[in-house]
Design a protein around this motif. Structure first.
Motif, short mmCIF file in Angstrom:
data_model
loop_
_atom_site.label_atom_id
_atom_site.label_comp_id
_atom_site.label_asym_id
_atom_site.label_seq_id
_atom_site.Cartn_x
_atom_site.Cartn_y
_atom_site.Cartn_z
N SER A 1 35.77 68.20 18.13
CA SER A 1 35.03 66.94 18.30
C SER A 1 34.10 66.71 17.12
N GLN B 1 35.45 61.66 23.75
CA GLN B 1 35.67 62.55 24.87
C GLN B 1 34.89 62.07 26.09
N ASP C 1 40.00 61.87 21.55
CA ASP C 1 39.42 63.18 21.84
C ASP C 1 39.65 63.51 23.30
N GLU C 2 40.58 64.40 23.56
CA GLU C 2 40.94 64.81 24.92
C GLU C 2 41.16 63.63 25.85
#
Ligand SMILES: Nc1ncnc2c1ncn2[C@@H]1O[C@H](COP(=O)(O)OP(=O)(O)OP(=O)(O)O)[C@@H](O)[C@H]1O
Ligand SMILES: Nc1ncnc2c1ncn2[C@@H]1O[C@H](COP(=O)(O)OP(=O)(O)OP(=O)(O)O)[C@@H](O)[C@H]1O
Ligand SMILES: [Mg+2]
Ligand SMILES: [Mg+2]
Lengths: 382, 510, 309, 327
Positions: B41, B83, B162-163
């Motif tokens: 991240s 995220q 991000d994820e």
């Protein structure tokens, strides 16, 4: 509202964060205040000297400074306790008034019948009870009905003043006495004065309003510290304050905790009543709180909601009030408004702008440590 | 071509990025994997201009980007889906999308234009959202779509995710993967961070593995395997999947009959739920998220008031029986532990140091009490020691009880919460999404701990939207759809097809 | 020769009211005798005792407390320093080294009420007080009685400003209270509300009505609007106290200053000459004579905490 | 005059008073809405109002025309806002402490400077009539006031107001429009809810907050000018008398929304006007009610209303949090 300001920026040694920086800020505040004083045609150096001497220069000065600080400790702790539970209590002023009111009513009712110590023993809890009761309604409304605590406590400040005026004028007034005050408590009812306490220890102290309430305030500070950081209740209160969701998850009752926090807060504010009514005036006066409830907000925040910080911040404010009146005594043209302005500057620079100098200090500190590191090996080489 | 070269980034004492160099071919899908806290991240944040790097350069198509300027990055066509979503809960979808890309001082034209564009994008990519819905009221899957729309609306040619699938149902995740391929066909470059190796293998062209702030390998996806990637990430061999002896279910611990629950609008979220949980058994609740699993979990955990039906906890040895309504505190005293789905909001107090968070809900534990009981004093040293113990048991990194809870990465926060809930040998564990956003190594640790708990005779209710996880852990599987139990089967009788069929069923009495 | 000292009450020495009158008295003392004096403005209750003690320690003589709220603090310090001379305005402290000066505000207010009722065309007169406290009720009661005396059908509307210290320095609210009374037909208002009065006078001016000042002569504030001012000669009292100590003719005891002693009066000057007709003046003079002679009994609210006349 | 006409007169005067009492509350509440919607707590409304009132009075006393004096007030409000911004935005100080400091500072400084300039204990000389904001439609009001029933209502409740009153109420839709219909408003609200998002969108969080805080200063400035150039003609130390705090309460009451805050201010104004009207009247059945009780009524009523009718107010999510790029 959490005192997370210290977290900002690069880490510095604690002695810089908690020693050097506050000192620099205070100096800066005084420098600006000095400029203001000079601008208005006074000597800043003289004003400075008088302010400091007036606050700390003698036993008498200390007595008054500590007396004012006592009020600020009580209200600062009151604001802090609520703040830890996530509640902004602007109502310490009203809670203190009602605390003093109830203490005085209890004392007035009993002082003819009971010995002084017994009256005190009942009147002091009454002060706490009065403060707590005045906080209970806003607390309940907040917990149950979601009424915003800021509004309700502001309203309750006004309600307290209306109640106090009405009672003083219509119920507690002494006929023929134009003063808006109750009758004096019987001789011997009241908290022991610092002068008397010190005399018992063989110390000769001047007569000041300082009384045993200071001890009580310090006890409250220590107690609050234990409560908040060393008990289950404190853990629960802080959980609620920082993460209401987590408090629910942990099975904590937000209603119960809100009530406890705000009523505890009110009870602490009631300490002002103990200090002023039972400690100094021995009667109920119209405006005995004199803004200590509002000052408590600044005291709590400047003390970062920590009891130790609050005691120090209260001392600072006490010194400003006392040193300020000394200034006004000594320089007749130095009006009390000037003192107010100086207080504002101190709150601004020591409180709100507390982090202003931090980057600068951090850079200097980094330079210093770098140099020290460079010098050390060089020294070894030689 | 996107190139990050020699990137260094320190957060105080943490060296999150240690000279990372990463090159991404235009028009490709590039995977980025690594353990929690590996620095993924952070690296993407640097590319997107959120953090200025301490050292290093960023280039997009040969132009150097100004470090630490999101504005510059956006102008260079970079978009990022964070995220933790970057949305304003109180704004409508449209307002969220338009923010920062408005065309003039007055909003209305921008909003109208955005509405057209959003509908067009939605049609092109199948990203259906109601532009006027309020973000705070939308399920996470939809929020994700909003985030992607936001990036596309700004004309992103490089999309960082991000994820993204951490919070999605399998169906939603599949749809997302399809969309990523579609974007790639349009020439968009995609950077995908994920903990799910299957996804990496399914959509990426190349994949970069990070460990402890450094790039340890970059592979052509076609030329690597799940096992190799797992090993690269963790630095050792990882074993996931079923293992150990089969369950030996014992007496019934909890029985629920006829549970129902309606939300504030009067919509039935649960109805007619009958459920028995037995000692030594993991019951997995499968289902597309939003079909009542969360409500069931929270009802059992005492976080929601019981409205209809009954729940009983059987007596067991010295622990008494219990009948709901019970509050979470009482439930813990009765030996019912709960790991919430939302660890950030519920499981921890982010501002507390770890050792304080480690006592959340258990402050009445005799082991951390001190002095006379009425005072309720806490023994800090015991609390720290207890926390250190939990950290050691679950390999929480860093194992420092004095760290602020917020500073741990999500995976480590999760390990801490689980460690706390398992600490006092519960007889019933309620656990939701135990491995959401957690890296492979940590998943392994958590799964092993859950099995050990079951083998010690605890009853476990596991709610997860990851079918793999349910299949790997559960001894018995309950499928929920639209607030009802639409299927129940033993593990050995279950497979994805059967479960999928149950998930699709439903029909609910209002 | 010791300097005299004066301790003002919380309103501050520029309250346009009795503290300011005391200030004027001290200034006159300074000009006429060439001496200097010490002064202090109270900011909170605790400071009172501190202020008197500090003045005593500095050897100030006499030490004058302005305002009834100073009584208990002054009493305490006067006992500690029996060799010094003290004085208090607006309250009685019975000690051999204290001189007390009290005013019969009700008598002056009576005349103010008369003037208001005579100047009023509607027969409705107004009163605006700062806070609902006994001293203000004394003003109010005398005023009402005076209005009735001049015009038996006169009606008096009364308002109080507030219950917090801000009640004495809220001209905006004063103006609003005045407007409310005007809208109900009132055309003359007597304000005994410290700084709040400024707003009352301004409202009267804006609406073309009349107002009556208090404590100091405020006629000059708005000529043509200020019907008169009910002055309380705190300045004279304070000047006399300071002067008498200097001249060694100081006496302890209580001085009650009413109309007879010229302690209270209606201010007549060039600013309100056009508003007070000779006929009004004549009636006022007559009433004053009657009061002095005891033919008119003016009710004193504070005598029995009730307004009976 | 019929009884109905009398009633109309009473209603008109109460409504007129309501509007006048509300003006400074409305302006300060709008200021609070702007500042707090951007995430910056504004306890310092009281101090800004006071300082602005002072600046306007001083400028007026020096003979400046009303417009220029208004600008002086606005400048004073903005100057204190700048202090607030410096403390809370630039140096990430505590927003409440900064507000408290501004209140204390304004209280002290206005009195000190006033004393220094005019030697009247902080009070300023009167602003000459031509330097004030006079009643706008006095002629028209005079013409209509004797009309049956609606006459007094038109005259007292509607026409007899100053330019600043109209301005204050006109600013409510203006602020609403700014907040909900413009790019600036969207970003401002976003910054109070989720500054990290605004930052990630490439917009300067500090820049937005600065603008919001300064605008709040402008509004407080107008409020202050209203006190000394319209309602009164001079400055008295401490003359804001808690209006900033009431405005704060109104803002919270109004859920941080300009129009709802307006209703809250009008409610406070109405309760106050009614309380003023009720003072001294003998209530049927109750006899003479103590003044203190009537003075307390508006506050009691507010508490009851809050408890009974208004749901939980949702503060902006990031209110009070200073923003750092490095979380
Ligand atoms: N703002 C910050 N302040 C301090 N430390 C930080 C900050 N952001 C990240 N870190 C630290 O940097 C390291 C890398 O964090 P990062 O979020 O990049 O990891 P990640 O690979 O994304 O992990 P995850 O899989 O959990 O998302 C971690 O050890 C973390 O503690
Ligand atoms: N206030 C903070 N101070 C220091 N570090 C922080 C702070 N907030 C977050 N971090 C670090 O930033 C990183 C990202 O934080 P975040 O809360 O997004 O965890 P996470 O990436 O969600 O973890 P996961 O992906 O496993 O759920 C974490 O590794 C954490 O250590
Ligand atoms: Mg991450
Ligand atoms: Mg993560």
């Amino acid at each position: 509202m959490s005192g997370s300001t210290a977290a900002a920026g690069a880490p510095l040694p604690r002695w810089i964060d908690f020693g050097v920086l506050p000192l620099l800020n205070a100096l800066l505040a005084l420098a600006v205040a000095g400029a203001l004083v000079a601008l208005l045609g006074h000597s800043p150096a003289q004003a400075m000297r008088l302010l400091v001497e007036g606050a700390f220069g003698s036993g008498l000065a200390w007595g008054y400074t500590l007396h004012y600080a006592t009020n600020f400790i009580f209200t600062g702790l009151a604001v802090a306790l609520a703040a830890h539970a996530g509640l902004f209590n602007i109502g310490a002023e009203g809670q203190a008034s009602v605390g003093g009111l109830l203490a005085c009513v209890v004392a007035l009712a009993l002082d003819r019948w009971l010995p002084g110590w017994a009256v005190l023993l009942l009147a002091m809890p009454a002060a706490a009870l009065g403060g707590a009761a005045w906080a209970a309604v806003p607390a309940w409304l907040q917990a149950r009905r979601g009424s915003h605590i800021v509004i309700t406590t502001i309203m309750f400040n006004f309600l307290a003043s209306a109640l106090l005026v009405w009672l003083l004028v219509n119920v507690l007034a002494v006929p023929g006495n134009p003063s808006v005050e109750s009758r004096a408590l019987a001789e011997g009812v009241g908290l022991p004065k610092a002068q008397a306490l010190l005399a018992a220890l063989g110390v000769n102290a001047p007569a000041t309003p300082l009384n045993a309430a200071l001890g009580l305030a310090l006890l409250c500070a220590a107690g609050l510290w234990v409560l908040l950081w060393h008990t289950r209740l404190g853990h629960a209160l802080r959980t609620l304050g920082h993460a209401p969701g987590a408090a629910h998850y942990a099975g904590l009752s937000s209603v119960r905790l809100t009530l406890i926090a705000l009523m505890g807060s009110g009870a602490l504010a009631g300490g002002v009543g103990i200090n002023e009514v039972l400690g100094v005036h021995h009667r109920l006066l119209l405006d005995f709180v004199a803004g200590a409830g509002f000052t408590g907000i600044a005291v709590a925040l400047m003390g970062r909601n920590h009891p130790a910080g609050i005691v120090l911040a209260a001392l600072l404010f006490g010194a400003l009030v006392q040193g300020g009146s000394e200034l006004a005594f000594e320089i007749p043209t130095f009006s009390r408004d000037m003192v107010t302005a100086v207080q504002g500057l101190v709150v601004l620079f020591c409180g709100a702008l507390a982090l202003m100098l931090r980057p600068l200090v951090a850079r200097l500190w980094a330079l210093w440590t770098l140099r020290a590191r460079r010098v050390a090996p060089a020294g070894e080489g030689a | 071509m996107i190139a990050l070269r020699g990137i260094h980034k320190r957060f105080g004492s943490v060296h999150a990025s240690r000279g990372v160099t990463l090159e991404v071919a235009p028009g490709s899908i590039h995977g980025l994997i690594g353990e929690n806290g590996a620095g993924k991240s952070t690296l993407m944040g640097i590319l997107y201009g959120l953090h200025p790097p301490d050292e290093g350069t960023i280039e997009v198509d040969g132009h150097a980007l100004k470090p630490g300027s999101a504005r510059d990055a956006i102008a260079a066509g970079i978009g990022m889906v964070h995220q933790h979503f970057m949305l304003v809960d109180r704004f409508t979808v449209l307002e969220n999308i338009v923010l920062g890309a408005e065309q003039g001082f007055v909003l209305a034209p921008s909003l109208a234009a955005a509405r057209r564009e959003v509908l067009r994008l939605a049609a092109e990519f199948g990203l259906e959202v109601d532009p006027d819905a309020v973000a705070g009221e939308l399920p996470v899957g939809v929020l994700q779509r909003v985030e992607i729309l936001k990036a596309l609306y700004r004309g992103a040619r490089v999309l960082i995710l991000d994820e993204p699938t951490g919070v999605l149902t399998p169906q939603e995740a599949d749809q997302l993967m399809r969309m990523l391929r579609q974007l790639k066909r349009r020439g968009t470059t995609v950077l995908l961070i994920t903990h799910k190796l299957r996804e990496v293998l399914a959509v990426t062209d190349r994949v970069t593995v990070m460990r402890a702030g450094e790039v340890v390998a970059t592979r052509e996806t076609a030329a690597t395997t799940e096992a190799e990637l797992a090993e690269l990430m963790v630095g050792r061999k990882v074993r996931l999947g079923r293992e150990g002896p089969p369950a030996q279910p014992g007496a019934v611990v909890l029985s629920a009959r006829g549970l129902g629950w309606r939300d504030a609008q009067g919509v039935a979220r649960l109805s007619g739920i009958d459920l028995d949980l037995r000692q030594g058994e993991i019951v997995g609740v499968a289902g597309v998220s939003g079909n009542g699993q969360s409500e069931l979990l929270e009802l059992l955990a005492g976080l929601r008031p019981l409205q209809s039906g009954e729940i009983r906890l059987a007596a067991d040895g010295e622990r008494p029986a219990g009948v709901w309504p019970l509050d979470p505190h009482r439930l813990r005293q009765l030996g019912v532990a709960h790991v919430p789905e939302d660890r950030h909001r519920l499981g921890l107090v982010l501002d507390f140091e770890a050792w304080e968070s480690a006592a959340l809900g258990y402050t009445d534990d005799a082991a951390i009490a001190r002095g006379p009981a009425v005072l309720g004093l806490l023994d800090h040293r015991a609390m720290r020691a207890q926390c250190a113990g939990m950290m050691a048991d679950f390999d929480v990194r860093p194992p420092d009880p004095a760290w602020r809870s917020a500073k741990f990465s999500g995976g480590n926060q999760q390990k801490l919460v689980i460690a706390r809930e398992l600490r006092r040998a519960p007889r019933l564990l309620l656990i939701g999404q135990p491995t959401r956003g957690v890296d492979i190594g940590a998943i392994e640790t958590i799964h092993r701990a859950l099995r050990r708990l079951r083998d010690a005779g605890c009853a476990v209710l596991l709610v997860s939207t990851e079918l793999d996880e349910i299949l790997a852990l559960a001894d018995r599987i309950v499928v929920m759809s639209q607030g009802r139990i639409t299927g129940e089967m033993a593990r050995d009788a279950a497979d994805e097809v059967t479960i999928g069929r149950c998930m699709g069923q439903g029909g609910i009495a209002a | 020769q010791a300097q005299p000292a004066v301790v003002y009450d919380a309103g501050g020495k520029f309250d346009k009211s009795f503290n300011e009158a005391a200030y004027n008295g001290m200034e006159r003392f300074r000009k006429e005798t060439g001496g200097s004096y010490l002064e202090f403005e109270i900011a909170n209750d605790t400071q009172r005792e501190q202020a008197f003690r500090r003045m005593a320690q500095k050897g100030a003589n006499p030490i004058i407390g302005i305002g009834f709220t100073q009584a208990s603090a002054l009493e305490k310090v006067a006992k500690e320093f029996p060799q010094l001379k003290f004085a208090i305005v607006d309250m009685v402290v019975n000690l051999p080294n204290v001189q007390s000066v009290v005013f019969k505000e009700q008598e002056g207010s009576f005349l103010a009420g008369m003037a208001a009722a005579m100047a009023s065309r509607s027969g409705k007169v107004g009163f605006i007080g700062g806070m609902d406290v006994p001293l203000i009720r004394r003003f109010q009661c005398g005023y009402e009685q005076g209005a009735k005396h001049a015009n038996p059908k006169a009606e008096t509307l009364s308002n109080m400003t507030g219950t917090t210290p801000a009640a004495w320095s809220d001209p905006t609210r004063g103006g609003e209270l005045a407007r409310n009374q005007f809208s109900r037909g009132v055309d003359v208002i007597f304000a005994a509300a410290g700084g709040t009065g400024v707003g009352v006078y301004q409202a009267a001016k804006d609406q073309g009505r009349l107002a009556i000042g208090v404590d100091s002569n405020q006629n000059h504030l708005h000529p043509g609007t200020m019907l008169t001012s009910m002055v309380k000669r705190v300045d004279v009292a304070v000047f006399n106290i300071a002067r008498s100590v200097k001249d060694n003719r100081w006496q302890s005891g209580v001085q009650v200053l009413g109309l007879k002693e010229n302690g209270v009066a209606l201010a007549m000057d060039e600013h309100n000459a056009k508003l007070v007709t000779p006929e009004m003046k004549k009636k006022l003079d007559a009433a004053q004579a009657d009061i002095v002679a005891g033919r008119i009994k003016v009710a004193d609210y504070m005598a029995d905490n009730a307004c009976r006349y | 005059m019929s009884e109905l006409q009398e009633l109309a007169t009473v209603v008109a005067s109460v409504l007129g008073a309501t509007l006048r009492i509300s003006v400074p509350l409305v302006l300060c509440a709008l200021a609070g809405v702007l500042s707090e919607r951007a995430g910056v707590i504004d306890i310092g409304l009281e101090g800004k109002l006071l300082a602005a009132a002072f600046a306007a009075a001083v400028a007026g006393a020096f003979g400046w025309p009303a417009g220029a004096a208004l600008l002086a007030a606005v400048a004073a409000g903005m100057a204190l806002s700048a202090v607030h911004g410096l403390a809370c935005i630039r140096f990430r100080g505590d927003q409440i402490v900064s507000g408290v400091a501004i209140n204390i500072l304004a209280l002290g400084l206005t009195a000190v400077i006033g004393l220094h300039l005019f030697q009247r204990g902080g009070r300023t000389p009167d602003v000459p009539p031509e330097g004030r904001f006079g009643v706008l439609f006095d002629e028209a009001a005079r013409a209509v006031q004797d009309w049956p029933l609606i006459g007094p209502l038109l005259a007292e409740a509607l026409l007899r107001h100053t330019l600043l009153t109209w301005l204050a109420f006109a600013l409510v839709p203006a602020v609403w429009w700014l907040l909900y219909r413009t790019r600036f408003g969207l970003r401002l609200r976003a910054v109070g809810e989720n500054p990290a998002m605004v930052d990630a969108a490439g917009i300067s969080v500090a820049g937005l907050r600065w603008r919001a805080v300064l605008l709040a200063g402008v509004l407080c400035g107008i409020g202050g000018a209203f006190l000394t150039l319209a309602q009164n003609a001079s400055f008295t130390p401490g003359m804001s008398a808690g209006r900033g705090f009431m405005a704060l309460a109104a803002m919270v009451f109004g859920h941080w929304h300009p129009v709802r805050a307006l209703w809250a201010c009008l409610l406070f104004g109405l309760l106050d006007a009614v309380a003023i009207r009720l003072q001294g009247t003998v209530l049927p059945g109750l006899g003479a009610v103590p003044v203190e009780l009537i003075q307390a009524l508006p506050y009691l009523f507010t508490v009851v209303l809050l408890a009974g009718f208004f749901g939980r107010a949702q503060a902006p999510a990031a209110l009070g949090q200073s923003f750092t790029k490095e979380r």
